[in-house]
Scaffold this active site. Sequence first.
Site, PDB file in Angstrom:
ATOM      1  CD  GLU A  30      -1.751  -2.423   1.352  1.00 47.03           C
ATOM      2  OE1 GLU A  30      -2.530  -3.323   1.006  1.00 47.03           O
ATOM      3  OE2 GLU A  30      -0.647  -2.646   1.914  1.00 47.03           O
ATOM      4  CG  HIS A  86     -11.313  -7.849   5.866  1.00 46.19           C
ATOM      5  ND1 HIS A  86     -10.587  -8.672   6.691  1.00 46.19           N
ATOM      6  CD2 HIS A  86     -10.729  -7.931   4.647  1.00 46.19           C
ATOM      7  CE1 HIS A  86      -9.615  -9.246   6.003  1.00 46.19           C
ATOM      8  NE2 HIS A  86      -9.678  -8.813   4.757  1.00 46.19           N
TER       9      HIS A  86
END
Length: 325
Positions: free
Chosen positions: A60, A130
């Site tokens: 990322e 998540h």
Amino acid sequence: MSQMNLLQAINNALDIAMEKDDKVVCFGEDVGFFGGVFRATSHLQEKYGRARCFNTPLVEQGIIGFANGLASQGHKPVAEIQFGDYIFPAFDQIVNETAKFRYRSGNEFDVGGLTIRTPYGGGIKGGHYHSQSPEAYFAHTPGLKIVVPRNPHQAKGLLLASIRDENPVIFFEPKRLYRASVGDVPEEDYELPIGKADVVREGSDITLLAWGAQMEIISDAAEKADKDGIDCEVIDLRSILPWDIETVVSSVQKTGRLLISHEAPLTNGFGAEIAATVQEEAFLSLESPIMRVCGLDVPYPLAHETEYMPDATKVYEAIKRSIHY
């Protein structure tokens, strides 16, 4: 006008942006031929080629560093972070580089064409890696814009506006709503204003304020309150940064009450900033303390997700407490 779900509206916005401007490129983990884990970028690589829609390594920080470089040279990258929970490895790039590019150069150069897309929030039994809502972390950083749509129509118009904005934008997508329902979405190109709240429903007794997936929750609570004769005004903030102080304060001056709801934990959630500002601007109009109905101050739980989520019943009970204060 077409019927689209939230994912289709996002895909449609990306398609339009890429068709009209060859400087727009999209990339991230599995976004190429695979279309991403949620299929938001499906068929874009087939249409625009691997040079404009492509996969990246699972890094990322690298995704956003690369995006900063592209944007600084005039491209308009749309970088996808696969889950909002995974944005934290890129935190340094976003808050120390993306947000400060324009400032540190005295406006000689910038990364204003950068849009970061990422799904956020719970309600999908995704557990603690998540399901998080990290918008407040970035709202503390001048130089960014933060946008959160509530439905397909809003998603398309706000995403197109974000891609074309002259400042870097983090675009949080409520993943619980990706395929939850469909709505009418214009097929043509259109934009919705960043920084302008949307008064979804007018009322006189209390202002309910939220964004993203939580809009459905407060709207349901408002319908419950109708049966008690409580007239709720419902506002979708839409943009966390900048946020529409004028519309919110004007509403509170009319209703005398404010309830803010978000999925993120209560402590230091963006609701706290809103509450502080409203009490400064509309203190003499308040008939009761500002209420916050938010996630709990614990890691996002899997087994107890239902207890954690700020649902319509919790919001409804808070409405009654505010009215009867």
